[in-house]
Motif scaffolding. Structure first.
Motif, PDB file in Angstrom:
ATOM      1  N   LEU A 259      80.638  40.274 -21.247  1.00 56.28           N
ATOM      2  CA  LEU A 259      79.372  40.986 -21.272  1.00 56.28           C
ATOM      3  C   LEU A 259      78.281  40.057 -21.795  1.00 56.28           C
ATOM      4  O   LEU A 259      78.524  39.240 -22.686  1.00 56.28           O
ATOM      5  CB  LEU A 259      79.449  42.211 -22.186  1.00 56.28           C
ATOM      6  N   THR A 260      77.087  40.185 -21.245  1.00 58.93           N
ATOM      7  CA  THR A 260      75.944  39.378 -21.684  1.00 58.93           C
ATOM      8  C   THR A 260      74.897  40.281 -22.316  1.00 58.93           C
ATOM      9  O   THR A 260      74.380  41.200 -21.662  1.00 58.93           O
ATOM     10  CB  THR A 260      75.321  38.619 -20.498  1.00 58.93           C
ATOM     11  N   LEU A 261      74.594  40.051 -23.580  1.00 57.09           N
ATOM     12  CA  LEU A 261      73.583  40.835 -24.263  1.00 57.09           C
ATOM     13  C   LEU A 261      72.211  40.589 -23.638  1.00 57.09           C
ATOM     14  O   LEU A 261      71.861  39.457 -23.299  1.00 57.09           O
ATOM     15  CB  LEU A 261      73.537  40.474 -25.744  1.00 57.09           C
ATOM     16  N   ARG A 262      71.438  41.652 -23.494  1.00 56.45           N
ATOM     17  CA  ARG A 262      70.098  41.573 -22.906  1.00 56.45           C
ATOM     18  C   ARG A 262      69.125  42.386 -23.751  1.00 56.45           C
ATOM     19  O   ARG A 262      69.516  43.180 -24.606  1.00 56.45           O
ATOM     20  CB  ARG A 262      70.109  42.127 -21.486  1.00 56.45           C
ATOM     21  N   GLU A 263      67.849  42.202 -23.477  1.00 60.79           N
ATOM     22  CA  GLU A 263      66.829  43.012 -24.129  1.00 60.79           C
ATOM     23  C   GLU A 263      66.949  44.462 -23.662  1.00 60.79           C
ATOM     24  O   GLU A 263      67.366  44.729 -22.537  1.00 60.79           O
ATOM     25  CB  GLU A 263      65.434  42.483 -23.785  1.00 60.79           C
ATOM     26  N   PRO A 264      66.611  45.432 -24.524  1.00 61.08           N
ATOM     27  CA  PRO A 264      66.675  46.831 -24.106  1.00 61.08           C
ATOM     28  C   PRO A 264      65.662  47.125 -22.993  1.00 61.08           C
ATOM     29  O   PRO A 264      64.594  46.513 -22.937  1.00 61.08           O
ATOM     30  CB  PRO A 264      66.339  47.599 -25.381  1.00 61.08           C
ATOM     31  N   LEU A 265      66.021  48.076 -22.132  1.00 61.05           N
ATOM     32  CA  LEU A 265      65.147  48.519 -21.054  1.00 61.05           C
ATOM     33  C   LEU A 265      64.556  49.878 -21.410  1.00 61.05           C
ATOM     34  O   LEU A 265      65.147  50.635 -22.191  1.00 61.05           O
ATOM     35  CB  LEU A 265      65.939  48.608 -19.745  1.00 61.05           C
ATOM     36  N   PRO A 266      63.401  50.231 -20.846  1.00 65.59           N
ATOM     37  CA  PRO A 266      62.739  51.484 -21.231  1.00 65.59           C
ATOM     38  C   PRO A 266      63.574  52.735 -20.998  1.00 65.59           C
ATOM     39  O   PRO A 266      63.350  53.754 -21.649  1.00 65.59           O
ATOM     40  CB  PRO A 266      61.482  51.496 -20.357  1.00 65.59           C
ATOM     41  N   PHE A 267      64.536  52.671 -20.078  1.00 64.51           N
ATOM     42  CA  PHE A 267      65.342  53.853 -19.765  1.00 64.51           C
ATOM     43  C   PHE A 267      66.725  53.812 -20.402  1.00 64.51           C
ATOM     44  O   PHE A 267      67.550  54.691 -20.163  1.00 64.51           O
ATOM     45  CB  PHE A 267      65.480  54.027 -18.248  1.00 64.51           C
ATOM     46  N   ASP A 268      67.017  52.811 -21.231  1.00 61.11           N
ATOM     47  CA  ASP A 268      68.311  52.776 -21.914  1.00 61.11           C
ATOM     48  C   ASP A 268      68.454  53.981 -22.840  1.00 61.11           C
ATOM     49  O   ASP A 268      67.524  54.307 -23.578  1.00 61.11           O
ATOM     50  CB  ASP A 268      68.450  51.501 -22.749  1.00 61.11           C
ATOM     51  N   PRO A 269      69.610  54.629 -22.850  1.00 61.30           N
ATOM     52  CA  PRO A 269      69.816  55.726 -23.803  1.00 61.30           C
ATOM     53  C   PRO A 269      69.812  55.215 -25.236  1.00 61.30           C
ATOM     54  O   PRO A 269      70.135  54.059 -25.504  1.00 61.30           O
ATOM     55  CB  PRO A 269      71.207  56.263 -23.419  1.00 61.30           C
ATOM     56  N   PRO A 270      69.469  56.067 -26.197  1.00 60.53           N
ATOM     57  CA  PRO A 270      69.503  55.657 -27.601  1.00 60.53           C
ATOM     58  C   PRO A 270      70.932  55.333 -28.058  1.00 60.53           C
ATOM     59  O   PRO A 270      71.899  55.909 -27.560  1.00 60.53           O
ATOM     60  CB  PRO A 270      68.969  56.890 -28.353  1.00 60.53           C
ATOM     61  N   ILE A 271      71.038  54.418 -29.009  1.00 65.50           N
ATOM     62  CA  ILE A 271      72.314  54.138 -29.685  1.00 65.50           C
ATOM     63  C   ILE A 271      72.325  55.007 -30.931  1.00 65.50           C
ATOM     64  O   ILE A 271      71.735  54.663 -31.953  1.00 65.50           O
ATOM     65  CB  ILE A 271      72.441  52.647 -30.040  1.00 65.50           C
ATOM     66  N   VAL A 272      72.981  56.150 -30.863  1.00 64.49           N
ATOM     67  CA  VAL A 272      72.877  57.116 -31.960  1.00 64.49           C
ATOM     68  C   VAL A 272      74.003  57.008 -32.981  1.00 64.49           C
ATOM     69  O   VAL A 272      73.846  57.409 -34.134  1.00 64.49           O
ATOM     70  CB  VAL A 272      72.798  58.562 -31.415  1.00 64.49           C
ATOM     71  N   ILE A 273      75.159  56.454 -32.602  1.00 66.87           N
ATOM     72  CA  ILE A 273      76.265  56.350 -33.534  1.00 66.87           C
ATOM     73  C   ILE A 273      75.890  55.404 -34.683  1.00 66.87           C
ATOM     74  O   ILE A 273      75.115  54.460 -34.503  1.00 66.87           O
ATOM     75  CB  ILE A 273      77.546  55.848 -32.817  1.00 66.87           C
ATOM     76  N   ASN A 274      76.429  55.657 -35.859  1.00 67.07           N
ATOM     77  CA  ASN A 274      76.153  54.860 -37.052  1.00 67.07           C
ATOM     78  C   ASN A 274      77.050  53.620 -37.043  1.00 67.07           C
ATOM     79  O   ASN A 274      78.203  53.664 -37.489  1.00 67.07           O
ATOM     80  CB  ASN A 274      76.418  55.723 -38.294  1.00 67.07           C
ATOM     81  N   LEU A 275      76.532  52.502 -36.537  1.00 66.85           N
ATOM     82  CA  LEU A 275      77.340  51.293 -36.404  1.00 66.85           C
ATOM     83  C   LEU A 275      77.759  50.707 -37.758  1.00 66.85           C
ATOM     84  O   LEU A 275      78.908  50.279 -37.905  1.00 66.85           O
ATOM     85  CB  LEU A 275      76.591  50.258 -35.562  1.00 66.85           C
ATOM     86  N   PRO A 276      76.898  50.653 -38.776  1.00 68.36           N
ATOM     87  CA  PRO A 276      77.375  50.179 -40.084  1.00 68.36           C
ATOM     88  C   PRO A 276      78.535  51.003 -40.628  1.00 68.36           C
ATOM     89  O   PRO A 276      79.454  50.452 -41.249  1.00 68.36           O
ATOM     90  CB  PRO A 276      76.124  50.288 -40.971  1.00 68.36           C
TER      91      PRO A 276
END
Length: 286
Positions: A259-276
């Motif tokens: 996978l290649t990390l990219r900049e977020p796009l305007p239509f990307d869903p929110p990342i709501v899970i608590n990653l820490p």
């Protein structure tokens, strides 16, 4: 449904004068993406109001039937899932930024009761609202200790055992931060992953073994190191990546992905899970 302002009922599209008809299998173009982005902005500005599929479709210029299909094709998830995630994300923002009464938070993001909001928030984020706020600085500090310490995790079974999924994450050369990667039950990180890991420093690979059988979505997020706790919870500017198709895991699965990390796009869903929180739990799993 526990949030009051969305009615998923489809309405007929025959004779809708504003409808831009699409083929049976939508072939996406820039107009579709622009229309979906416009609807997402409308959602964000009207979360406290009742919102129906017909209203959103009219705002996009499509019939409800075609709108729901185009929306999912662009974002990867349904209108209902997206709006629910937006509301929880808005709740996170309010909880971290304001010491306001919970009832005020609820009114601003379209929930009708404290109980339903608390249940949905815990399902999506991993903690009840008050605990999310009280632990935010503690978990931020916990993550930041790994800016200079290599991350390692207790062995979870035989790394060569099947099913097994190996991942490599490509990040921009300038990226300095922590990368989260996981196999999620839905194409949006709004639930705990079936398997997950975190990478720091120069490590860009991980292996998931003994993954439960099922269908998953491979998602990743890269969070730059920060002294501001909010930067680890409000992730609208976070680098991200996902595998385009769902992954079916069974007893013989042995797959590799890059996978290649990219900049977020305007239509990307929110990342709501608590990653820490996920990192803390994985590091302290017995």
């Amino acid at each position: 449904m526990d949030d009051k302002s969305f009615n998923p009922t489809e309405q007929g599209d025959a004779g809708a004068p504003h409808d831009r008809q699409l083929p049976s299998s939508p072939s996406l173009n820039e107009d579709h993406r622009v229309a979906v982005e416009r609807v997402i902005e409308y959602m964000k500005k009207h979360m406290e109001e009742p919102v129906t599929t017909a209203q959103l479709a009219a705002h996009a210029g499509y019939s409800p039937y075609h709108f729901t299909r185009v929306f999912k094709a662009v974002t990867g998830i349904s209108v209902r899932q997206y709006l629910s995630a937006l509301r929880i994300e808005a709740g996170k923002i309010r909880i971290l930024q304001e010491q306001s009464l919970m009832v005020k938070v609820l009114r601003r993001i379209g929930f009708s009761s404290i109980g339903s909001f608390q249940t949905r928030f815990k399902d999506y984020v991993g903690l009840p609202p008050k605990k999310f706020r009280s632990l935010s600085r503690t978990l931020h500090g916990y993550v930041n200790q790994y800016e200079d310490i290599p991350l390692s995790f207790p062995e979870q079974g035989d790394a060569e055992a099947l099913p097994r999924i190996r991942c490599r994450i490509e990040a921009p050369p300038s990226f300095r931060g922590i990368i989260f990667v996981g196999l999620f039950p839905r194409p949006i990180p709004d639930r705990r992953p079936a398997a997950g890991s975190a990478l720091n420093m120069q490590n860009r690979t991980c292996t998931f073994s003994d993954v439960p059988h099922g269908t998953y979505y491979l998602l990743a997020a890269g969070i730059p190191w920060s002294l501001n706790p909010k930067d680890y919870y409000l992730l609208d500017k976070t680098l991200r990546a996902k595998h385009d198709k769902p992954i079916q895991v069974d007893s013989g699965t042995d797959l590799q992905f890059s996978l290649t990390l990219r900049e977020p796009l305007p239509f990307d869903p929110p990342i709501v899970i608590n990653l820490p929180l996920l990192l803390f739990e994985k590091k302290n799993r017995k």
